[in-house]
Design an enzyme around this catalytic site. Structure first.
Site, short mmCIF file in Angstrom:
data_model
loop_
_atom_site.label_atom_id
_atom_site.label_comp_id
_atom_site.label_asym_id
_atom_site.label_seq_id
_atom_site.Cartn_x
_atom_site.Cartn_y
_atom_site.Cartn_z
N LYS B 135 0.87 -1.16 0.00
CA LYS B 135 0.00 0.00 0.00
C LYS B 135 0.91 1.22 0.00
CE LYS B 135 -2.93 2.90 2.79
NZ LYS B 135 -3.74 3.12 3.99
N GLY B 196 -8.20 9.03 9.05
CA GLY B 196 -8.59 9.08 10.46
C GLY B 196 -9.62 10.14 10.81
#
Lengths: 83, 295
Positions: B135, B196
């Site tokens: 990733k 987040g």
């Protein structure tokens, strides 16, 4: 002076995981790993661990051949929680 | 009823058979019970039944993490690559726990600011974990954690050329996403909103354009998912999957949220495949006007 004694005569500066350290010239990578509480002879302890020397990955089977020299930069990493 | 039902001489059983056949061909489910390989998520040479990729950070404790991962039905989980720290060692069993759970590991390059750092971390991850999956995340600053596009594209090219299966975290920018796909990334992962933040899908129009312009590479919404409806929205937009972490790990009840996310991804996927009705400004009666009582 015996050649194999010279390794312990001189110390050199290296960088390990971003921190400056002084190690004997020619210090074995395996000993450095032991200093980091990683037993290189224990497969379980080295699972998920990788090493780079001067921004090149050192394959697991080649760890035994690495001796540190002045100015070397070593990264020792492992998998941690991440997103 | 649009097809079949109004034709003369066709019995209810026949109609139901046709209906079931259509369901099997076009509206496959990917839930635990009815999972079918036909609706798999394919990334590089890997095939996943679950369309949810889940992070392994910020859970209250390892047990809750394992239960939450189980509840999502995921097969692919992310880990970070960090320096070994003698004073603050990693939970020794983190990787073991994940592998014992049978999950494939997707290492990330989180925290890298330059292509050079990200490429080194990816190569270390490949050596440490024995996987070509990465990733790719190259950020520009600490406050937004937004990608640095120049560095991201540079790193993506190097890693693709080096044989990695690259899942690239990107801005919700159609041009950047197109470039990442053209470079050969195995998946392109535009953000829904900052990492987040839990702000959900803040620009569904951009995500829609990205989907319409990229039909040859899997697209995954990575970052910003806050709750189940965000995941549904992304999947209804035609995205191939969702990558999330905080929404589950920091929920008041992570395992329950994990289950909700699983249902959300399935619901959104099914709704996308089913094809929603067009939006209308005015009402359209569901019940036939013909034969109504009154004038």
């Amino acid at each position: 002076m015996p050649m194999d004694a010279s390794a312990s005569e001189t110390t050199v500066p290296v960088t390990v995981n971003g921190d400056a350290r002084t190690v004997p010239d020619g210090y074995p990578l395996l000993d450095l790993l032991r200093d980091l509480d990683i037993d290189p002879d224990d497969d379980a302890a080295t699972t998920g661990v990788a090493v780079a020397l001067n921004e090149s990955v050192v394959r697991r089977q080649d760890w035994v051949d690495v001796r540190l020299a002045e100015g070397d930069t070593v990264e020792v990493i492992q998998a941690q929680p991440g997103g | 009823m649009k097809s079949g039902g109004s034709r003369d001489g066709e019995g209810l059983a026949d109609i139901l058979a046709v209906s079931r056949s259509i369901m099997n061909d076009d509206v496959r489910t990917n839930g635990a019970v009815e999972s079918e390989a036909g609706d798999a998520l394919v990334i590089g040479d890997r095939t996943f039944t679950s369309r949810l990729i889940v992070g392994t950070s910020r859970y209250p404790n390892p047990q809750v993490m394992l239960e939450a991962l189980e509840a999502t039905g995921t097969e692919l989980v992310t880990v970070a690559i960090r320096r070994v720290n003698v004073e603050n060692p990693a939970p020794e069993s983190h990787l073991d726990l994940i592998r014992q759970g049978g999950y494939e590991v997707l290492p990330n390059t989180a925290g890298c600011y330059t292509a050079r750092e990200a490429v080194l971390v990816a190569r270390l991850a490949r050596e440490a974990l024995g996987t070509d999956l990465i990733k790719l995340e190259v950020i520009g600053d600490d406050e937004t954690l937004m990608p640095d596009v120049e560095q991201l594209l540079d790193a993506a090219k190097t890693l693709v050329d080096d044989g990695f299966t690259v899942l690239a975290y990107a801005n919700d920018d159609p041009i950047t996403c197109r470039k990442l796909a053209d470079l050969g990334c195995a998946a392109v992962m535009p953000l829904g909103s900052p990492i987040g933040s839990g702000m959900g899908i803040v620009n569904p129009y951009n995500l829609r354009i990205i989907r319409e312009e990229i039909d040859d590479t899997p697209l995954i919404v990575d970052a910003g998912i806050g709750t189940a409806s965000d995941a549904v929205t992304a999947m209804e937009l035609g995205y191939d999957g969702i990558l999330l972490n905080t929404a589950i790990a920091q929920a008041q009840h992570p395992v329950e949220m994990a289950h909700a996310m699983r249902l959300a991804v399935d619901a959104g996927r099914n709704a996308h495949q089913a094809g929603r009705i067009p939006r209308r400004l005015y009402a359209e009666a569901s019940s036939a006007m013909e034969g109504r009582v009154g004038t």
